[in-house]
Scaffold this active site. Structure first.
Site, PDB file in Angstrom:
ATOM      1  N   GLN A  12       0.809  -1.220   0.000  1.00  0.00           N
ATOM      2  CA  GLN A  12       0.000   0.000   0.000  1.00  0.00           C
ATOM      3  C   GLN A  12       0.842   1.270   0.000  1.00  0.00           C
ATOM      4  O   GLN A  12       0.459   2.292   0.572  1.00  0.00           O
ATOM      5  CB  GLN A  12      -0.942  -0.017   1.216  1.00  0.00           C
ATOM      6  CG  GLN A  12      -1.903  -1.178   1.185  1.00  0.00           C
ATOM      7  CD  GLN A  12      -2.801  -1.226   2.404  1.00  0.00           C
ATOM      8  OE1 GLN A  12      -2.839  -0.299   3.209  1.00  0.00           O
ATOM      9  NE2 GLN A  12      -3.534  -2.305   2.551  1.00  0.00           N
ATOM     10  N   CYS A  13       1.970   1.224  -0.668  1.00  0.00           N
ATOM     11  CA  CYS A  13       2.903   2.349  -0.714  1.00  0.00           C
ATOM     12  C   CYS A  13       2.756   3.066  -2.057  1.00  0.00           C
ATOM     13  O   CYS A  13       2.352   2.467  -3.049  1.00  0.00           O
ATOM     14  CB  CYS A  13       4.328   1.792  -0.546  1.00  0.00           C
ATOM     15  SG  CYS A  13       5.650   2.992  -0.697  1.00  0.00           S
TER      16      CYS A  13
END
Length: 168
Positions: free
Chosen positions: A44-45
């Protein structure tokens, strides 16, 4: 195989082991004779989409032809960007067509850092300190198991090809 008591005294990455997403212990000796990229990953970066896509492309292009191996270590130490369980991470990497090796979630900094990451940071220190600054920090390891280069999160995996060519 257990990890060295003092990771900084290890002679190569081959002295380490890590658990894969199924919880099986993997000796890093299996990578002997291969150039490797060791990278801390997160699902989720802001760097996730591009890094995973380019790592998959690199592995597809050079895995067979040059023996490139990619060792991905999920890490949740940076803004909680890898919150998933091993099963969820497995589903995520499958959706990205990942064929390279992905390990269980680890810490890369702090007193609970995985011994491999203690070793990598010791051998290839960072610019501002001996710690990992964010997700997708990439280490190139030569065929003898020596960390020879460190690249930050903003370095695209495909930009590593020129560096990798020096070690094939």
């Amino acid at each position: 195989m257990s990890n060295p008591a003092n990771p900084q005294e290890a002679k190569s990455i081959y002295e380490f082991s890590a658990k894969d997403l199924k919880g099986e212990t993997v000796s890093l000796e299996k990578y002997k004779g291969h150039v490797c990229i060791v990278v801390n990953v997160a699902s989720q970066c802001g760097y996730t989409k591009n890094n995973y896509a380019e790592l998959v492309d690199l592995f597809n292009e050079y895995g067979e032809s040059k023996g490139l191996r990619i060792l991905a270590f999920p890490c949740n130490q940076f803004a909680g960007e890898e919150p998933g369980s091993s099963e969820e991470i497995c589903q995520f990497v499958s959706s990205k067509n990942v064929k390279f090796d992905v390990f269980e979630k680890v810490n890369v900094n702090g007193k609970d850092a995985h011994p491999l990451w203690v070793y990598l940071k010791h051998k290839q220190g960072g610019t501002l300190g001996n710690f990992i600054k964010w997700n997708f920090t990439k280490f190139i390891v030569d065929k003898e198991g020596q960390p020879v280069e460190r690249h930050g999160p903003s370095t695209n995996p495909k930009d590593l090809v020129k560096s990798l060519e020096k070690y094939w």
